[in-house]
Design a protein around this motif. Structure first.
Motif, PDB file in Angstrom:
ATOM      1  N   GLY A 230       0.799  -1.230   0.000  1.00 51.59           N
ATOM      2  CA  GLY A 230       0.000   0.000   0.000  1.00 51.59           C
ATOM      3  C   GLY A 230       0.826   1.270   0.000  1.00 51.59           C
ATOM      4  N   GLU A 231       2.093   1.178   0.384  1.00 52.13           N
ATOM      5  CA  GLU A 231       2.939   2.368   0.392  1.00 52.13           C
ATOM      6  C   GLU A 231       3.373   2.731  -1.030  1.00 52.13           C
ATOM      7  N   ILE A 232       3.691   3.995  -1.228  1.00 48.91           N
ATOM      8  CA  ILE A 232       4.167   4.470  -2.527  1.00 48.91           C
ATOM      9  C   ILE A 232       5.676   4.605  -2.440  1.00 48.91           C
ATOM     10  N   ILE A 233       6.360   3.989  -3.399  1.00 47.81           N
ATOM     11  CA  ILE A 233       7.825   4.018  -3.410  1.00 47.81           C
ATOM     12  C   ILE A 233       8.332   4.519  -4.755  1.00 47.81           C
ATOM     13  N   THR A 234       9.576   4.952  -4.750  1.00 50.62           N
ATOM     14  CA  THR A 234      10.260   5.337  -5.985  1.00 50.62           C
ATOM     15  C   THR A 234      11.410   4.361  -6.188  1.00 50.62           C
ATOM     16  N   PHE A 235      11.572   3.929  -7.436  1.00 54.60           N
ATOM     17  CA  PHE A 235      12.630   2.988  -7.776  1.00 54.60           C
ATOM     18  C   PHE A 235      13.153   3.309  -9.167  1.00 54.60           C
ATOM     19  N   GLU A 236      14.306   2.756  -9.465  1.00 54.04           N
ATOM     20  CA  GLU A 236      14.921   2.968 -10.778  1.00 54.04           C
ATOM     21  C   GLU A 236      14.585   1.791 -11.683  1.00 54.04           C
ATOM     22  N   ASP A 237      14.160   2.108 -12.899  1.00 55.76           N
ATOM     23  CA  ASP A 237      13.851   1.069 -13.887  1.00 55.76           C
ATOM     24  C   ASP A 237      14.413   1.518 -15.226  1.00 55.76           C
ATOM     25  N   GLU A 238      15.495   0.880 -15.642  1.00 53.91           N
ATOM     26  CA  GLU A 238      16.149   1.176 -16.919  1.00 53.91           C
ATOM     27  C   GLU A 238      16.479   2.659 -17.055  1.00 53.91           C
ATOM     28  N   GLY A 239      17.055   3.227 -16.022  1.00 57.02           N
ATOM     29  CA  GLY A 239      17.501   4.617 -16.059  1.00 57.02           C
ATOM     30  C   GLY A 239      16.422   5.645 -15.766  1.00 57.02           C
ATOM     31  N   MET A 240      15.195   5.204 -15.588  1.00 58.77           N
ATOM     32  CA  MET A 240      14.090   6.120 -15.282  1.00 58.77           C
ATOM     33  C   MET A 240      13.689   5.950 -13.821  1.00 58.77           C
ATOM     34  N   MET A 241      13.247   7.043 -13.212  1.00 66.21           N
ATOM     35  CA  MET A 241      12.715   6.976 -11.862  1.00 66.21           C
ATOM     36  C   MET A 241      11.213   6.708 -11.973  1.00 66.21           C
ATOM     37  N   VAL A 242      10.717   5.726 -11.240  1.00 67.34           N
ATOM     38  CA  VAL A 242       9.307   5.346 -11.273  1.00 67.34           C
ATOM     39  C   VAL A 242       8.769   5.428  -9.847  1.00 67.34           C
ATOM     40  N   THR A 243       7.598   6.028  -9.706  1.00 64.80           N
ATOM     41  CA  THR A 243       6.939   6.108  -8.405  1.00 64.80           C
ATOM     42  C   THR A 243       5.599   5.392  -8.527  1.00 64.80           C
ATOM     43  N   HIS A 244       5.503   4.223  -7.868  1.00 66.17           N
ATOM     44  CA  HIS A 244       4.293   3.394  -7.917  1.00 66.17           C
ATOM     45  C   HIS A 244       3.985   2.837  -6.535  1.00 66.17           C
ATOM     46  N   ARG A 245       2.806   2.264  -6.403  1.00 68.06           N
ATOM     47  CA  ARG A 245       2.336   1.704  -5.134  1.00 68.06           C
ATOM     48  C   ARG A 245       2.745   0.234  -5.012  1.00 68.06           C
ATOM     49  N   ILE A 246       3.078  -0.170  -3.785  1.00 66.76           N
ATOM     50  CA  ILE A 246       3.411  -1.572  -3.514  1.00 66.76           C
ATOM     51  C   ILE A 246       2.122  -2.397  -3.506  1.00 66.76           C
TER      52      ILE A 246
ATOM     53  N   ASP B 274      18.454  -3.225  -4.713  1.00 62.74           N
ATOM     54  CA  ASP B 274      19.434  -2.395  -5.422  1.00 62.74           C
ATOM     55  C   ASP B 274      18.780  -1.342  -6.321  1.00 62.74           C
ATOM     56  N   LYS B 275      17.496  -1.508  -6.659  1.00 59.24           N
ATOM     57  CA  LYS B 275      16.785  -0.540  -7.499  1.00 59.24           C
ATOM     58  C   LYS B 275      15.896   0.401  -6.684  1.00 59.24           C
ATOM     59  N   PHE B 276      15.701   0.104  -5.428  1.00 61.68           N
ATOM     60  CA  PHE B 276      14.846   0.894  -4.546  1.00 61.68           C
ATOM     61  C   PHE B 276      15.526   2.223  -4.198  1.00 61.68           C
ATOM     62  N   VAL B 277      14.788   3.328  -4.334  1.00 64.30           N
ATOM     63  CA  VAL B 277      15.319   4.664  -4.019  1.00 64.30           C
ATOM     64  C   VAL B 277      14.768   5.174  -2.695  1.00 64.30           C
ATOM     65  N   GLY B 278      13.446   5.075  -2.504  1.00 59.67           N
ATOM     66  CA  GLY B 278      12.881   5.556  -1.247  1.00 59.67           C
ATOM     67  C   GLY B 278      11.371   5.480  -1.210  1.00 59.67           C
ATOM     68  N   ARG B 279      10.824   5.721  -0.033  1.00 55.69           N
ATOM     69  CA  ARG B 279       9.381   5.740   0.208  1.00 55.69           C
ATOM     70  C   ARG B 279       8.905   7.186   0.124  1.00 55.69           C
ATOM     71  N   MET B 280       7.744   7.417  -0.500  1.00 53.94           N
ATOM     72  CA  MET B 280       7.233   8.775  -0.628  1.00 53.94           C
ATOM     73  C   MET B 280       6.957   9.357   0.756  1.00 53.94           C
ATOM     74  N   ALA B 281       7.548  10.509   1.022  1.00 54.11           N
ATOM     75  CA  ALA B 281       7.350  11.201   2.290  1.00 54.11           C
ATOM     76  C   ALA B 281       6.348  12.337   2.126  1.00 54.11           C
ATOM     77  N   VAL B 282       6.477  13.070   1.013  1.00 59.04           N
ATOM     78  CA  VAL B 282       5.635  14.233   0.760  1.00 59.04           C
ATOM     79  C   VAL B 282       5.367  14.320  -0.732  1.00 59.04           C
ATOM     80  N   HIS B 283       4.191  14.789  -1.057  1.00 54.82           N
ATOM     81  CA  HIS B 283       3.892  15.068  -2.466  1.00 54.82           C
ATOM     82  C   HIS B 283       3.357  16.493  -2.521  1.00 54.82           C
ATOM     83  N   ILE B 284       3.924  17.289  -3.442  1.00 51.24           N
ATOM     84  CA  ILE B 284       3.567  18.699  -3.561  1.00 51.24           C
ATOM     85  C   ILE B 284       2.954  18.920  -4.945  1.00 51.24           C
ATOM     86  N   PRO B 285       1.635  19.143  -4.983  1.00 49.68           N
ATOM     87  CA  PRO B 285       0.981  19.342  -6.279  1.00 49.68           C
ATOM     88  C   PRO B 285       1.576  20.527  -7.049  1.00 49.68           C
ATOM     89  N   TYR B 286       1.711  20.360  -8.354  1.00 45.96           N
ATOM     90  CA  TYR B 286       2.117  21.395  -9.316  1.00 45.96           C
ATOM     91  C   TYR B 286       3.585  21.837  -9.233  1.00 45.96           C
TER      92      TYR B 286
END
Length: 164
Positions: A76-92, A118-130
């Motif tokens: 249920g948590e939202i994480i950011t990870f690296e996938d083929e050189g791109m940063m991806v932010t998706h839900r577990i 090794d591809k995990f960057v971090g867990r979303m702490a804050v999201h700032i619209p716009y």
């Protein structure tokens, strides 16, 4: 000078200083947000560039992620990870022995690859619209130069104001 003018001058000065501090903080956060780096006190910032997480995260939003212990992540948590050189932010979606299965909230299928430590960057702490729109706009060299010039003028104004 009247008290109202003095108060207004102080308020204007504080607002300007806070704006400069915010711009500098975001610039440093972005500069230190390489996937392999430590970030700024463990935090990294990224602009959302796809609609895969809508309605939770929209294109042009800005996410700040915190480096966390991979073993402490939960479904249920939202994480950011690296996938083929791109940063991806998706839900577990699920956690297995092979890794973490993720999916964007707007997507109908899970991501093809599981996220490993090794591809995990971090867990979303804050999201700032716009804010991501501003960050993209700031990548224009002319805009960036103008903002740096305004910061320099602000600093010069503070120095001159102190000597009045």
């Amino acid at each position: 000078m009247s008290k109202i003018k003095t108060v207004m001058r102080i308020i204007w000065s504080c607002c300007g200083t806070l704006l400069v501090a915010a711009v500098l903080l975001l610039a440093v956060l972005n500069f230190l947000s390489k996937p392999s780096g430590d970030g700024l006190f463990g935090y990294k910032g990224y602009t959302v560039i796809s609609g895969s997480m809508e309605p939770t995260l929209k294109v042009g939003d800005y996410v700040v992620v915190k480096a966390e212990d991979f073993d402490q992540l939960q479904v249920g948590e939202i994480i950011t990870f690296e996938d083929e050189g791109m940063m991806v932010t998706h839900r577990i979606i699920s956690i297995t022995d092979e890794g973490i299965q993720t999916r964007g909230d707007h997507n109908t299928v899970n991501d093809m690859k599981q996220v490993t430590e090794d591809k995990f960057v971090g867990r979303m702490a804050v999201h700032i619209p716009y804010l991501g729109h501003v960050m993209i706009w700031m990548q224009n060299p002319l805009i960036f130069a103008v903002v740096l010039g305004l910061i320099a003028v602000r600093i010069a104004f503070l120095i001159l104001w102190k000597h009045e």
